[in-house]
Design a protein around this motif. Structure first.
Motif, PDB file in Angstrom:
ATOM      1  N   VAL A  64       0.868  -1.177   0.000  1.00  0.00           N
ATOM      2  CA  VAL A  64       0.000   0.000   0.000  1.00  0.00           C
ATOM      3  C   VAL A  64       0.899   1.220   0.000  1.00  0.00           C
ATOM      4  CG1 VAL A  64      -1.610   1.339   1.375  1.00  0.00           C
ATOM      5  CG2 VAL A  64      -1.925  -1.119   1.155  1.00  0.00           C
ATOM      6  N   ILE A  65       0.645   2.133  -0.916  1.00  0.00           N
ATOM      7  CA  ILE A  65       1.419   3.362  -0.852  1.00  0.00           C
ATOM      8  C   ILE A  65       0.515   4.498  -0.425  1.00  0.00           C
ATOM      9  CG2 ILE A  65       3.418   2.915  -2.295  1.00  0.00           C
ATOM     10  CD1 ILE A  65       1.956   3.880  -4.663  1.00  0.00           C
ATOM     11  N   ASN A  66       1.034   5.299   0.458  1.00  0.00           N
ATOM     12  CA  ASN A  66       0.274   6.413   0.982  1.00  0.00           C
ATOM     13  C   ASN A  66       1.198   7.621   1.032  1.00  0.00           C
ATOM     14  OD1 ASN A  66      -1.104   8.264   2.477  1.00  0.00           O
ATOM     15  ND2 ASN A  66      -1.957   6.749   3.878  1.00  0.00           N
ATOM     16  N   PRO A  67       1.229   8.383  -0.030  1.00  0.00           N
ATOM     17  CA  PRO A  67       2.194   9.487  -0.137  1.00  0.00           C
ATOM     18  C   PRO A  67       2.093  10.452   1.032  1.00  0.00           C
ATOM     19  CG  PRO A  67       1.028   9.180  -2.200  1.00  0.00           C
ATOM     20  CD  PRO A  67       0.380   8.273  -1.210  1.00  0.00           C
ATOM     21  N   GLU A  68       0.881  10.780   1.425  1.00  0.00           N
ATOM     22  CA  GLU A  68       0.708  11.765   2.494  1.00  0.00           C
ATOM     23  C   GLU A  68       1.291  11.254   3.797  1.00  0.00           C
ATOM     24  OE1 GLU A  68      -1.531  11.273   0.175  1.00  0.00           O
ATOM     25  OE2 GLU A  68      -1.705  13.275  -0.684  1.00  0.00           O
ATOM     26  N   ARG A  69       1.063   9.952   4.079  1.00  0.00           N
ATOM     27  CA  ARG A  69       1.593   9.407   5.317  1.00  0.00           C
ATOM     28  C   ARG A  69       3.123   9.397   5.276  1.00  0.00           C
ATOM     29  NH1 ARG A  69       0.196   3.497   6.524  1.00  0.00           N
ATOM     30  NH2 ARG A  69       2.081   3.278   5.296  1.00  0.00           N
ATOM     31  N   LYS A  76       5.311  13.103  -4.295  1.00  0.00           N
ATOM     32  CA  LYS A  76       5.544  12.400  -5.552  1.00  0.00           C
ATOM     33  C   LYS A  76       6.855  11.617  -5.512  1.00  0.00           C
ATOM     34  CE  LYS A  76       6.791  14.856  -9.161  1.00  0.00           C
ATOM     35  NZ  LYS A  76       6.699  15.857 -10.240  1.00  0.00           N
ATOM     36  N   SER A  77       7.944  12.299  -5.134  1.00  0.00           N
ATOM     37  CA  SER A  77       9.247  11.617  -5.154  1.00  0.00           C
ATOM     38  C   SER A  77       9.328  10.558  -4.076  1.00  0.00           C
ATOM     39  CB  SER A  77      10.399  12.577  -4.948  1.00  0.00           C
ATOM     40  OG  SER A  77      10.124  13.795  -5.498  1.00  0.00           O
ATOM     41  N   SER A 131       9.802   4.860  -3.042  1.00  0.00           N
ATOM     42  CA  SER A 131       9.438   3.668  -2.279  1.00  0.00           C
ATOM     43  C   SER A 131       9.004   2.540  -3.221  1.00  0.00           C
ATOM     44  CB  SER A 131       8.349   3.984  -1.266  1.00  0.00           C
ATOM     45  OG  SER A 131       7.126   4.178  -1.901  1.00  0.00           O
ATOM     46  N   VAL A 132       8.373   2.898  -4.335  1.00  0.00           N
ATOM     47  CA  VAL A 132       7.974   1.845  -5.267  1.00  0.00           C
ATOM     48  C   VAL A 132       9.191   1.268  -5.989  1.00  0.00           C
ATOM     49  CG1 VAL A 132       6.673   1.346  -7.372  1.00  0.00           C
ATOM     50  CG2 VAL A 132       5.650   2.724  -5.590  1.00  0.00           C
ATOM     51  N   VAL A 133      10.118   2.152  -6.368  1.00  0.00           N
ATOM     52  CA  VAL A 133      11.341   1.671  -7.025  1.00  0.00           C
ATOM     53  C   VAL A 133      12.084   0.704  -6.095  1.00  0.00           C
ATOM     54  CG1 VAL A 133      13.619   2.372  -7.826  1.00  0.00           C
ATOM     55  CG2 VAL A 133      11.611   3.667  -8.510  1.00  0.00           C
TER      56      VAL A 133
END
Lengths: 484, 453
Positions: free
Chosen positions: B119-124, B350-351, B356-358
């Motif tokens: 799960v990705i949560n950019p804000e967190r 964004k970065s 984190s996905v990379v």
């Protein structure tokens, strides 16, 4: 404009051309053509280091955007033709450089118009080189480079867009490199199969290979003075089939490989392409059976009608019979087919079936809008709504096409040949067909034109192969400014 | 690997760009064809128009040969649906962006039930980064390795520091704390230092140390070290909610004063987070900021939805106080603006997400000989810091560094063995079970083998 990166791509083009000259050189050596092969060798020895220097990393600098892509394509093709003409000229077999340039450009652009009346006099090495340019030019040299050369970013897709025919060029798989590889693999597989079949049908191996290259690139150079007429009926039928096959959008073959048969046979463009072919074959067969080949019979008429239509619609330009002797309606239909051209994404030239479909649909929409002025009616192709920008570029393409056509027509008319000769000469070169009618008919050649007209027609061939814009862009001053 | 990304927004594009540069085959799905067109002209990716939650569209995008599916549309629910569907069709890795704080408590249950791998949560993630920055005020960036055992801290060396003009080999004499300087950024150039490298004023240095040692180090070097005690937060969006959540559970609490324009939103924040001081007003108003005592604040965090406002308010706050400025920037890449606003730390959802996905994808690709643990991009993406766990690989294990031939521009910065941190010298060697921190200017390393020549 970033000249470094353009020089870098020129380097690759030179390298590819130097390597492709090796085969004709070996043929020349094997046949002891002692006035030809040393020139091949010298050219290769000059080109290979030059290409090597230009393809060093130091030239691969700066950014690469749309305009660099188009300029590199336009310049690349001019360079390709200019260098490719050298063996003909230096060996003295075509004594005039402009003639040699015309012949080579005609080869790379897969046109097949010739300035020579006695092609057998070229010798097998040069004949092979002449036919091999068809094969390279058919799928495109830059596409070949993209298949070999790993690159970052997505701007090099512009190179492929600039070189591949069609109103909207799309990738088959996510990466340009893989797409280019896939296209070349299909191309090579089809070519090899074809050459083997030609050989089995009784052609000598050299002829089978050269005619095979001509068919694959939808070019049209033969290796005998008699054209295709000498070959057996079986060979001619095979040539007919493969001419049609190479006029088909390569996406079709990709879908077949991926076993998506339903999607493949649903392709609107392929269906229309087949439709146009069938209708034309029926009409022309009946016409020429009635007026020309009463004695030879219906089957004979069918055979030659199918061959000629395949030859012109796929923009190959082989000929078994002189269609200039056909009745007026037959000749007219042949000229119209020259303009129609093959499918987008094939190796053929012309206006492209899918682009014509778009224009036709736009015309129909225009009429529909008169009856229902408020109606909302998006134009669809292949089951998808066509973006406005694609429609606009298709319409503009027609305009630009007409402008180039008229300009070239006027320029060569100065020389004073008859109307049909001039008209079909421009049509045959701009659509990359090969033969026209009257003085440039299937049994004639372009040798009688003056140097100026030959250059104009050379430009037409390059512009037609690259779908106008990459060539016209070279004439647009703002392309060359360093900034903005 | 074949990767499908659903949703071609800011994050989708950033992911496509990074994954594409890593050499993966990326297919983008979006309803908006013109966005796809734009993406396809600048990136080497394939665009497919349509709804990514439809099997037909997914099939067209090549689900049959896909390895990872990433759903980053604007809606959490659509993202979950995409992953659910794709997972039912084929057993692949799925990554979904879920950022609504309401799902936060049930996220593990959701993840398990739907079968989302990550799960990705950019804000967190941004909130997490802000908290870390607040704990260490002089750092521009902090990354942690070895499950928090060591930190890698980036900071700008001020002129009054005793470190200036010292060669690294002489450092241990002046500074007793076990600290490893692993990278220097000087005039936009990345230097992987050797013993004779001298530090200069205004160098951006990165060092690896235990958190407690880092504080001691900063004390000695006359750098600020006390964690921020109070902070202004402008913009009460999702990031503010996550800040509140983290603060609730953290030992060292920071007093947050949240300024939010929208009364309803301000109300919700005040209801949910008791330790927030919520002020309903315009964060760009100088008067309000002065009234609320911005002069005495330790940090000023601008995280509204607009990059320009965030940066402008940061500039103003810098004028008004000595507070440490943290600004959120999402539309431009942080590395493109960082050097013109040196006093501020830029955080970019964004970065952070793309990194984190990379990291996740690299870990999937890494061989069995060493496990890829984490990845951080340094110096605007020009260098990378990676952490590997060493497995039983005869080519690497128990061989002293003097006998290993490493590629140039690769530095083994630290070995974490049990609770010890070793700064490797020629006679040290890696052992099974060690965590190794590697810094490299060469990109795309997937396992320890990649650093060997």
């Amino acid at each position: 404009m970033n000249f470094w990166i353009i020089a870098y791509f020129m380097g690759w083009i030179i390298e590819v051309e130097a390597i492709s000259m090796l085969i004709p050189m070996f043929i020349s050596i094997a046949l002891h053509e002692s006035d030809v092969w040393p020139w091949f060798l010298i050219i290769i020895l000059v080109l290979a280091p030059l290409g090597f220097i230009l393809t060093r990393k130091r030239f691969r600098r700066g950014n690469f955007y749309v305009r660099e892509g188009y300029a590199a394509t336009g310049l690349g093709w001019i360079l390709l033709s200019a260098i490719g003409a050298l063996p003909f000229f230096l060996s003295g077999r075509i004594p005039n450089y402009v003639d040699a340039l015309f012949e080579t450009a005609s080869g790379f652009t897969t046109t097949g118009s010739s300035v020579l009346s006695d092609i057998e006099a070229l010798g097998k090495g040069l004949l092979f080189w002449r036919s091999f340019t068809h094969w390279l030019g058919g799928m495109g040299v830059l596409v070949l480079i993209l298949a070999i050369l790993p690159m970052n970013g997505g701007y090099h897709m512009q190179l492929m867009k600039a070189e591949s025919p069609g109103p909207s060029v799309s990738k088959l798989v996510p990466r340009v490199m893989d797409t280019a590889k896939t296209l070349y693999l299909i191309y090579i597989a089809l070519t090899v199969t074809m050459i083997l079949l030609y050989r089995i049908s009784g052609m000598p191996l050299f002829d089978a290979a050269c005619i095979g290259f001509g068919t694959a690139g939808t070019g049209g150079f033969g290796v005998r003075n008699s054209g295709m007429a000498d070959y057996s009926r079986a060979s001619q039928i095979l040539i007919t089939i493969f001419m049609y096959l190479f006029g088909v959008n390569f996406n079709f073959y990709y879908l077949l490989i991926r076993r998506k048969f339903r999607d493949a046979f649903k392709m609107e463009e392929v269906r229309v392409y087949v439709g146009i072919i069938l209708v034309n074959i029926i009409i022309v067969t009946l016409v020429i059976w009635r007026f020309n080949y009463r004695e030879e019979g219906l089957l004979y008429s069918l055979h030659h009608a199918a061959f000629t239509i395949g030859s012109l619609m796929s923009t190959t330009g082989f000929a078994t019979v002189d269609f200039d002797t056909w009745p007026e309606i037959g000749r007219l239909m042949m000229v119209l087919l020259m303009f129609t051209g093959a499918c987008a994404g094939s190796t053929g030239g012309g206006f492209k079936v899918s682009r014509l479909m778009l224009l036709f649909k736009e015309a129909r929409k225009e009429m529909h809008m008169l009856i229902h002025p408020q109606s909302v009616r998006p134009i669809k192709q292949e089951g998808k709504v066509v973006e406005h920008s694609v429609l606009r570029s298709a319409s503009n393409y027609l305009t630009i096409y007409l402008m180039v056509f008229i300009a070239a027509f006027v320029l060569i008319s100065i020389e004073g040949h008859d109307f049909i000769t001039n008209f079909t000469a421009v049509a045959a070169t701009l659509n990359n067909i090969g033969p026209g009618l009257s003085m440039v008919g299937a049994t004639q050649n372009f040798g009688f034109f003056s140097v100026g007209s030959k250059l104009v027609l050379t430009f037409c061939m390059l512009a037609g192969r690259l779908e106008l814009l990459p060539m016209l862009m070279l004439l647009y001053p703002k392309t060359w400014t360093k900034h903005y | 690997m074949n990767i499908i990304i659903i949703g071609c927004g800011k994050i989708g594009l950033a992911l496509a760009k990074d994954l594409n540069n890593e050499g993966h085959k990326v297919t983008l799905i979006d309803k908006n064809e013109s966005v796809l067109q734009k993406a396809a002209t600048s990136l080497d990716v394939l665009g497919v128009g349509g709804n990514g939650a439809m099997i037909g569209v997914l099939n067209e995008a090549g689900l049959d040969s896909c390895d990872i599916l990433i759903a980053v549309t604007g809606s959490d629910e659509v993202n979950m649906l995409c992953c659910l569907l794709a997972k039912r069709v084929r057993d692949i890795q799925t990554i979904a962006r879920i950022r609504n704080p309401e799902y936060e408590d049930e996220i593990h249950y959701l993840q398990e039930q739907i079968g989302i791998s990550m799960v990705i949560n950019p804000e967190r993630m941004v909130a997490h980064e802000i908290i870390r920055l607040l704990r260490f005020p002089s750092a521009t960036e902090i990354e942690s390795f070895g499950k928090g055992m060591v930190d890698m801290i980036h900071l700008r060396l001020p002129g009054n520091s005793p470190l200036c003009n010292t060669a690294l080999k002489d450092m241990s004499r002046t500074i007793p704390a076990p600290v490893l300087i692993s990278m220097i950024e000087r005039n936009n150039e990345v230097i992987i230092p050797s013993g004779s490298t001298k530090l200069l004023e205004n160098d951006e240095i990165s060092f690896i140390a235990r958190p407690s040692d880092a504080v001691r180090f900063c004390k000695i070097c006359k750098l600020e070290y006390a964690p921020a005690k109070n902070a202004f937060v402008i913009g009460g969006g999702r990031i503010a909610s996550y800040l509140g959540r983290y603060n609730k559970n953290s030992k060292t609490k920071c007093q947050f004063k949240v300024i939010e324009n929208n009364p309803e939103r301000a109300n919700t924040l005040a209801e949910n987070f008791d330790d927030f001081t919520v002020i309903c007003g315009d964060g760009a108003s100088k008067q309000l900021l002065i009234e609320e005592g911005v002069e005495h604040s330790d940090a000023f965090i601008s995280i509204t939805g607009f990059d320009e406002q965030n940066v402008m308010m940061g500039l103003m706050a810098h004028n008004l106080s000595d507070a440490r400025i943290i600004a959120k920037v999402n539309r431009v890449d942080p590395e493109d603006v960082e050097n013109v606003i040196p006093f501020a730390s830029i955080v970019s959802p964004k970065s952070v997400t793309a990194d984190s996905v990379v990291r996740y994808v690299r870990a999937l690709e890494s061989s069995k000989d060493s496990d890829f643990e984490s990845l951080y991009k340094l110096a605007g993406g020009r260098a990378e810091a990676m952490e590997f766990t060493v497995n039983n690989d005869p080519d690497i294990v128990n061989i002293p560094f003097s006998r290993l031939s490493l590629k140039p521009n690769v530095l083994v910065a630290a070995i974490i063995r049990g609770s010890r941190i070793i700064s490797p010298g020629g006679s040290d060697c890696m052992m099974e079970g060690d965590s190794v921190v590697v810094i490299s200017t060469q990109k795309g390393m997937n396992d320890l083998h990649d650093m060997m020549q």
